[in-house]
Design a protein around this motif. Structure first.
Motif, short mmCIF file in Angstrom:
data_model
loop_
_atom_site.label_atom_id
_atom_site.label_comp_id
_atom_site.label_asym_id
_atom_site.label_seq_id
_atom_site.Cartn_x
_atom_site.Cartn_y
_atom_site.Cartn_z
N ARG A 22 0.83 -1.19 0.00
CA ARG A 22 0.00 0.00 0.00
C ARG A 22 0.86 1.25 0.00
N CYS A 23 0.43 2.26 -0.68
CA CYS A 23 1.20 3.50 -0.69
C CYS A 23 0.96 4.28 0.59
N GLY A 24 1.88 5.20 0.88
CA GLY A 24 1.83 5.93 2.13
C GLY A 24 0.58 6.77 2.28
N VAL A 25 0.04 7.24 1.17
CA VAL A 25 -1.18 8.05 1.25
C VAL A 25 -2.35 7.20 1.72
N ALA A 26 -2.45 5.98 1.19
CA ALA A 26 -3.54 5.09 1.59
C ALA A 26 -3.43 4.72 3.06
N ILE A 27 -2.18 4.47 3.49
CA ILE A 27 -1.97 4.13 4.89
C ILE A 27 -2.37 5.30 5.78
N THR A 72 5.95 10.50 -2.35
CA THR A 72 4.87 9.51 -2.27
C THR A 72 3.54 10.14 -2.65
N ILE A 73 3.30 11.34 -2.16
CA ILE A 73 2.06 12.04 -2.50
C ILE A 73 2.01 12.31 -4.01
N GLY A 74 3.15 12.69 -4.58
CA GLY A 74 3.20 12.94 -6.01
C GLY A 74 2.87 11.70 -6.83
#
Ligand SMILES: [Zn+2]
Length: 91
Positions: A22-27, A72-74
């Motif tokens: 999972r990407c950091g945004v989803a976490i 990560t957001i990008g």
């Protein structure tokens, strides 16, 4: 005391899978305290006036180490993150 350590490997595997896939945004969205916070972060992600680096800085101030990096957001904004490989429950 069974159960304390018998499942240790499984628990580690489950946690590792979650974080690697999972990407950091989803976490972060998962970790936010309520829907208002999630809506605010999603609005910022969708805004053309919010830079990924700026959003990352504010999230780090508010959320600490769980906050994703600007990179990560990008990736998340560009659709190049692991969110795309997961079935979405937001449709
Ligand atoms: Zn993502």
């Amino acid at each position: 005391m069974t159960g304390g350590w018998d499942n240790f490997a499984d628990e580690v595997a489950a946690q590792s899978t979650r974080h690697y896939q999972r990407c950091g945004v989803a976490i972060l969205l998962d970790e936010l305290p309520n829907d208002q916070a999630r809506a605010a972060v999603r609005a910022a992600l969708d805004s053309d006036h919010v830079t990924s680096a700026g959003l990352a800085r504010v999230l780090r101030q508010r959320c600490g180490d769980i906050a994703p990096s600007g990179n990560t957001i990008g990736r998340h904004r560009g659709g190049n993150c692991t969110c795309r490989k997961e079935p979405s429950d937001e449709q």
